[in-house]
Structures are given as structure tokens and as C-alpha cells.
Write an enzyme that holds these catalytic residues in place. Structure first.
Site, PDB file in Angstrom:
ATOM      1  N   ASP A  46     -14.323 -42.149  45.807  1.00 16.20           N
ATOM      2  CA  ASP A  46     -14.507 -40.791  45.288  1.00 16.20           C
ATOM      3  C   ASP A  46     -15.561 -40.068  46.115  1.00 16.20           C
ATOM      4  O   ASP A  46     -16.710 -40.504  46.200  1.00 16.20           O
ATOM      5  CB  ASP A  46     -14.945 -40.848  43.819  1.00 16.20           C
ATOM      6  CG  ASP A  46     -15.096 -39.455  43.229  1.00 16.20           C
ATOM      7  OD1 ASP A  46     -14.081 -38.869  42.825  1.00 16.20           O
ATOM      8  OD2 ASP A  46     -16.246 -38.938  43.199  1.00 16.20           O
ATOM      9  N   TYR A  51     -21.628 -33.716  48.567  1.00 16.49           N
ATOM     10  CA  TYR A  51     -22.435 -34.938  48.685  1.00 16.49           C
ATOM     11  C   TYR A  51     -23.037 -35.097  50.080  1.00 16.49           C
ATOM     12  O   TYR A  51     -23.971 -35.872  50.267  1.00 16.49           O
ATOM     13  CB  TYR A  51     -21.618 -36.194  48.353  1.00 16.49           C
ATOM     14  CG  TYR A  51     -21.019 -36.227  46.966  1.00 16.49           C
ATOM     15  CD1 TYR A  51     -21.443 -35.353  45.958  1.00 16.49           C
ATOM     16  CD2 TYR A  51     -20.009 -37.130  46.649  1.00 16.49           C
ATOM     17  CE1 TYR A  51     -20.871 -35.372  44.700  1.00 16.49           C
ATOM     18  CE2 TYR A  51     -19.439 -37.167  45.377  1.00 16.49           C
ATOM     19  CZ  TYR A  51     -19.866 -36.280  44.413  1.00 16.49           C
ATOM     20  OH  TYR A  51     -19.298 -36.317  43.159  1.00 16.49           O
ATOM     21  N   HIS A 113     -14.375 -28.822  41.958  1.00 16.38           N
ATOM     22  CA  HIS A 113     -15.535 -29.618  41.526  1.00 16.38           C
ATOM     23  C   HIS A 113     -16.169 -29.089  40.237  1.00 16.38           C
ATOM     24  O   HIS A 113     -16.557 -29.865  39.360  1.00 16.38           O
ATOM     25  CB  HIS A 113     -16.574 -29.646  42.659  1.00 16.38           C
ATOM     26  CG  HIS A 113     -17.497 -30.810  42.611  1.00 16.38           C
ATOM     27  ND1 HIS A 113     -18.112 -31.328  43.729  1.00 16.38           N
ATOM     28  CD2 HIS A 113     -17.932 -31.584  41.578  1.00 16.38           C
ATOM     29  CE1 HIS A 113     -18.870 -32.362  43.380  1.00 16.38           C
ATOM     30  NE2 HIS A 113     -18.787 -32.523  42.090  1.00 16.38           N
TER      31      HIS A 113
END
Length: 314
Positions: A46, A51, A113
Site C-alpha cells: 500500500d 508518503y 486519498h
């Protein structure tokens, strides 16, 4: 569901029930963590643009492909569209950046997201007057752009993350491709049963993030309670001869969810995957669910945004 059986999505594709989370995994650590996870048997990783480590994840995938440990079709890769790319004309470019960073030609799953759109530009968290600067883009329009990614073969499946019931209803009303997945925070402090029931009634699968209560979240304050230290969970873990983390991972799996525990420590990555030789009883699941206290650990913080999802009941 003691066996490692994949979840079948509403489009007929399958998703491995356990994946490696990569949020907060530092670029210098995440390549080895992904390699270790694949060697341990994980077939689901994932990821997300925000990130900041997708290139390093891609290096690990490239290595494991080259070693012949896995082929592309053996592994399920998820990533997520960040809030500054909600404008429909930016969506395809965003997934292409992710694909380039990961070294892949397609994703297995691409999620919006968060429902909130942020001001477009180079800043991932554009600030004005100490607040995140929003954009007026409607996530329903973003969803329409997501659908074109499936038609172009850039992602096999699409879905959402952190959407509440009303937001999901709006997407479902407009969708020609129904979300295959909703990714939400799930653990005993936030068991999410009403939202899970709603998603299941529409044949939308659920991925549970922060299943261990995200003890290393960057915004944790000293003295905050720690889910892994809950006495009730420890008692259940002792009964099965398992760790608290393994019980929390099973708590998601035994409720029919996909789960993505994050670790960069090889021993924990292996331990977190070693959950297919036991199953929680219904009484144990009820006991864990009784810890519900609306204990959300990932709140995003932009509560003033009109599309902030957590001001609603669920």
C-alpha cells in the site's frame, strides 16, 4: 477465514487480505522493508504519493522482479491520488507520476486519498493564514476522472479513502464505475461498524489502515494512550499464544476486511504476516469491539474544509 484467502472485489478482481503499509516509512528504510515483506509472503503493498517514498518502493519491486521472486501479476499495488491533484485535468498526470516512481505500467488499485481538495500547485500542504488552503473541486468530478484511468488501463480498480457515508452516496449516485474499495482507519478504538455495514451493502470492500493504532504517528503527544498496551487485547493475545499486533490484524481479517499493518522491522513484518494459523472467536471480536471510544488517531486536521469527512456521524 483462518486461511490466506484474497477478498473478491465488485469487479471480479481479487485483493490479498494483508498488505504492507508504507506510511511514515522513511525512504532509506522502505526499500528493505518491501523486500523483506515480499520474501515473507506479502503480495500487497500500500503506497501513496504523499508518503514521499514511492521511488524507493519501486526499487524493491524492481529487485524482486529481477530476482524472479515475483512477476508483476503476482503482486497487488495500491496508491492514492493526493488532495492537490483533485482537479480532473490533473488526475491522469498524478497517476503517471506514481507509476513512473514505482516503475510500473499499471496499478491494481488507485484511491482518492481524502475527499478534501487542496489548492493546486507544488506544495502538498498549501498553507494560508495557518490553515491548509482548499480548492473548490468537487470530489464527484474527481471520481469521473478516476474512471477514465480504468478505461485507459492505468489502474485495474479504483476506490476512495476516508470518505463518509454521505460522500460515498454522492459518488455512487454519479458513478459509472462503482468504487471497488474504501480505505479507512479501523481498530478496536474505532471499529467503524456503521460505515463498514454501509460499504458492504453496496459491495464496496474495506481496507483497514492503522490497525495497530499507529503508535509512531508523527502527531502523537506524550502520554497519549497506546492501543498495543490495552489489557483486554493482551488477555486475548495470551489466550492464543499470539502478540497483541497479531490479534489486532486478525480483528480486521475476521471482520472480512483487508488490513495493511506498517513496519520496517524485519521480525515484525514476518510476525504481522504470521496470522493465518488462528482465528478469533465471535466473543473475542465482540470484546475487542467493546473498546470503541471514537478513538481516531488519523484526523487530517483540516476540520474547517467543507469536505472534511469526520464532522459527520459516520
Amino acid at each position: 477465514m483462518a486461511a490466506n484467502v484474497p477478498i473478491i472485489l465488485n469487479n471480479g478482481r481479487t485483493c490479498p487480505v494483508i498488505g504492507l503499509g508504507t506510511w511514515k516509512s522513511k525512504p532509506g528504510e522502505v526499500t528493505q522493508a518491501v523486500k523483506d515483506a515480499i520474501d515473507a509472503g506479502y503480495r500487497h503493498i500500500d503506497c501513496a504519493h504523499v508518503y514521499g517514498n514511492e521511488k524507493e518502493v519501486g526499487e524493491a519491486l524492481k529487485t524482486k522482479f529481477a530476482e524472479g521472486v515475483i512477476k508483476r501479476e503476482d503482486i497487488f499495488i495500491t496508491s492514492k491520488l493526493w488532495c492537490t491533484f483533485h482537479r480532473p485535468d490533473l488526475v491522469e498526470g498524478a497517476i503517471k507520476t506514481t507509476l513512473e516512481n514505482l516503475g510500473l505500467e499499471y496499478l491494481d488499485l488507485y484511491l482518492i486519498h481524502w475527499p478534501q481538495a487542496f489548492k493546486e500547485g507544488d506544495e502538498l500542504f498549501p498553507m494560508k493564514d495557518n490553515k491548509i488552503e482548499g480548492s473548490s473541486v468537487d470530489y464527484v468530478d474527481t471520481w469521473k476522472a478516476m474512471e477514465t484511468l480504468v478505461q485507459k488501463g492505468l489502474s485495474k480498480s479504483i476506490g476512495v479513502s476516508n470518505f463518509n457515508k454521505k460522500q460515498l452516496e454522492r459518488v455512487l449516485a454519479a458513478a459509472s464505475i462503482k468504487p471497488a474499495m474504501q480505505q479507512i482507519e479501523v481498530h478496536p478504538w474505532l471499529n467503524q461498524q456503521p460505515l463498514i455495514d454501509f460499504c458492504k451493502s453496496h459491495d464496496i470492500a474495506i481496507t483497514a489502515y492503522s490497525p495497530l493504532g499507529s503508535p509512531d504517528r508523527p502527531f502523537a503527544k506524550p502520554g497519549d494512550p497506546v492501543l498495543l498496551e490495552e489489557a483486554k487485547i493482551k488477555t486475548i493475545a495470551d489466550k492464543y499464544g499470539k502478540s497483541v499486533a497479531q490479534v489486532l490484524i486478525r480483528y480486521a481479517i475476521d471482520r472480512g476486511l483487508v488490513v495493511i499493518p506498517k513496519s520496517v522491522t524485519k521480525s515484525r513484518i514476518i510476525q504481522n504476516f504470521n496470522v493465518f494459523d488462528f482465528q478469533l472467536s465471535l466473543d473475542d471480536i465482540k470484546e475487542l469491539s467493546s473498546l470503541e471510544c471514537k478513538g481516531r488517531v488519523c484526523s487530517m486536521g483540516d476540520t474547517y474544509h467543507p469536505d472534511y469527512p469526520f464532522n459527520d456521524e459516520y
